[in-house]
Structure formats: structure tokens, C-alpha cells
Scaffold this active site. Sequence first.
Site, PDB file in Angstrom:
ATOM      1  N   SER A 350      13.407  36.039   5.296  1.00  0.00           N
ATOM      2  CA  SER A 350      12.269  37.350   4.840  1.00  0.00           C
ATOM      3  C   SER A 350      12.099  38.029   6.164  1.00  0.00           C
ATOM      4  O   SER A 350      12.746  37.703   6.870  1.00  0.00           O
ATOM      5  CB  SER A 350      10.897  35.903   5.419  1.00  0.00           C
ATOM      6  N   GLU A 402       7.115  47.474  -2.744  1.00  0.00           N
ATOM      7  CA  GLU A 402       6.419  47.216  -1.913  1.00  0.00           C
ATOM      8  C   GLU A 402       5.842  48.073  -1.157  1.00  0.00           C
ATOM      9  O   GLU A 402       6.012  48.101   0.188  1.00  0.00           O
ATOM     10  CB  GLU A 402       6.406  45.317  -1.214  1.00  0.00           C
ATOM     11  N   HIS A 405       4.581  46.729   3.105  1.00  0.00           N
ATOM     12  CA  HIS A 405       5.726  45.853   3.339  1.00  0.00           C
ATOM     13  C   HIS A 405       6.343  47.227   4.788  1.00  0.00           C
ATOM     14  O   HIS A 405       6.889  47.511   4.198  1.00  0.00           O
ATOM     15  CB  HIS A 405       6.455  45.650   3.005  1.00  0.00           C
TER      16      HIS A 405
HETATM   17 ZN   LIG Z   1       5.719  41.415   3.652  1.00  0.00          ZN
END
Ligand SMILES: [Zn+2]
Length: 433
Positions: A350, A402, A405
Site C-alpha cells: 500500500s 481513484e 488518492h
Molecule cells: Zn488511498
Amino acid sequence: MAEKKKASLGLKLAYAALFLLILAAAVLGIHVSNLNAQVQYVNSLTPTPVPDYPPNMMQVTPDPSVTRAPILKTGSRGDAVKQLQLRLKELGYLPGAADGQFGPATETAVILFQQQHGLTPDGKAGPATTELLYSSAAKPFTPTPTPAPTPTPSAAPTDALSDTERLQLRLKELGYYTGAVDGSYGPATKAAVRSFQQAHGLAADGIAGSKTNAVLYSSAAKPFTTPAPGSEPWVRADGLPLLVNAANHLPSGYQTADLVMMRTYCDSSIVTIKGSEIQGERVAVDALMAMLRAAHQDGLTIWQVSAGHRSVAYQQQLFDDQVYAYRQDGMTRTQAEAKTRQTVADPGASEHHTGLAFDITVPGQQFSNTKQSQWLAQHCWEYGFIIRYPIDKVNITGISYEPWHIRYVGVEHSIRMRDEGLCLEEYIEKYGN
Ligand SMILES: [Zn+2]
């Protein structure tokens, strides 16, 4: 009668011979099984005294169940690596977690162990290193106060130098330091030490302590290289970009520079921080606040941060919780893990581990439909941020679009990425070496 006696004597001799044979077999058998036990014990990698037999005797006992332990080196992974790491930790050579992945930190720990035991410091856990490591002869890490400088053709007489001067000279020689050899332990020297530490998997605190020195002044010190994409995704010491994705897990030994608790750190009239635990690296949080202040001036005043830094342990928890939920629905473990991977990154994979990524939201709204989303896509670059997973790069990032993000990469990089239309994977591939 005489015949009978003769026969009985012959029988007795035969019995005696048989008895001797059995005895010999028993003694041999005990010896062989004892040897097997010794071999097995070496393979089980438990810290107990070293068996004293010549190494080639191991080949005399052909037992298919006893295979020799493979040489563990950079790139190795699994339980054997984990055991190695636990042992290195126990002896004080390895900081950080025993994660079962043989990265730079493990390599450095093996080198330190080898140096301290007079073994060739190649950073690989082969038979000689392994045997000694798990024996009672294995010594715990002891700092060497002033390491002897390695003789180099270029170096001036080093005994006339101060410790800091010698440090600077050595870092310069290896390409980590470009400043003056002036004996002053300033920010440039500290950054060079950090960079060296990162390249060798040492705790990157910028302090040339005993472990750092032990590696720095050894033949195992690697010269400075800008990492090639996919191999060492470090670019952090000199510039920010750092690639963390499914194929490039967070490098072992990665340390976030300076995390701040965002709820107390950030001006609440500018941004709402959704969770009290949300943290971010100071440099990225400062850039975020500058950006959101500008957004306020453009009339967009509602902003929320719903995710920031995540530790690998926390990501593991998120992952495990999701797997558990799917298993409660009746999936097998394999099915549940595959399904989980569609929405939750593997621990280590991540971007939130970096401390440089944030999820920006507007409470109660679908972010992609908001004016804030449009503003962010247009302006984030000016503040050193990128939209990390753009809609037109899904096939490269492997992550669906996204818009919320954002990832801090520093303004010189973000502007170039915007101007050239590159996502981080493409950018690092193009400029990463
Ligand atoms: Zn994120």
C-alpha cells in the site's frame, strides 16, 4: 559322539559370528542414526552447540529426507529466512521485523555477523555462516568503537583526520556525499549517512553509529547508485519518488521521516481529519495544507482527509479482517484472499505505508462528482502532489481510478509528471536511473 560334538562346536561358532555381526550392525546403526540426528539438527536451524564432524561426512549418509539447507541470500523468502532473521535479531545484528523476506537489512545483518566472526562478508547465509550462526560460538553484536579505515589509493593519510572528516571522505569515495570534507556534521553529511543507511537496510537515522560504521568501512559497503525501477525502489534519500505497488513492496527497513498527528497538527478551519489516529509525514502534510489554503481562496472550503499513513501491521489487519468477512460468507481461504486483493492492498504493497499518500474526501458526497475533485486534479501538481491512480493509467498502475488518492512526490517531479503525462510507474521507469 565325536561327530555330534564337532557339529555343536560348528553351530556355536556360527552363533558367535552371527552375534558379532549383529553387534557390529547395531553399533554402526547407532552411529548412522546419530549422524542423521546431527544433520537434521543443522537443518532445523536451532541454536545449539556445533556438531564436530567434517562437513563432507554429511554426504556419506544418503537420506532423501535430509536435504541441505539452501543458501539464503537477497531475494530469498519464506520460513527459513524468518528463522534466520529471528536469530540475527536475537544476537542484535538485525533491527526491524522478521518478515521472511531477505532484503538489504538482512543482508547487512549477515555481513555484520560474518565480519565479527572472521567469515567472508558476502552477505549470504551459506553453510559455514549458518552453522556458526546457530552454534553456541555465535557472538552477539558488539560495537567496534573506531573502525579502521580501509586503505584506498586516493585517500590522504587518514590518521590525521577527525572522525567526521574520515566519515565524509569515505561517503564521498562511495558517492553518497558530494560536499566538502570539513569535519562538520551538518545536514548534507547527515543526509549522506541516511542515504548510505537506506541502501544497506540500516535504520536510517543519519547517525554514523557502530553498525553503520562497521558496514561503511568494510568491503561490503556498496557504492551509491540511483535505484533502477523494480530493483530498489528507493529514490527517497535524494528526491522523493518511491514506488510502492503490488510488484514493489515497501523496502524492508523503510522508515517514515517525521510523522505528525494530523488532527492536532492541521488547522481544523481548513480541513477535517476523519480519524484521530491519522498521521502523515510532515513535509507532505505541510504541502497539503498549503494546497488546501489555496483551494479555500478559490472558494472551495469543505475538505476532509480520510486516510494517511498506514503501518504494514495495520494493513495486515485490514486485509485479515476482509478475508475473515468473506470466509464468514462461506468462501474458502483462497477465494476470500483473492476477493480481498481486489479492494485491499497486500500488506507492504500500500502506498499509504510511505506516509506521503492521503485520501481526500468531501463528507457525504461521492468524491468524483465534486468540485473539489476537479480542483484537485487541476491544481495538486503545483503543490507537489499527483493523482496517483489516474483514469487513463489503470492498465499500468493496476489500480482502478481513484480521484481521491493523492501522493506527495515534490513539486519538481509532480510538474514534470503532469507536463509529460506520466504516472509514477512510467516516471520512475523513465527517470529512475
Ligand atoms: Zn488511498
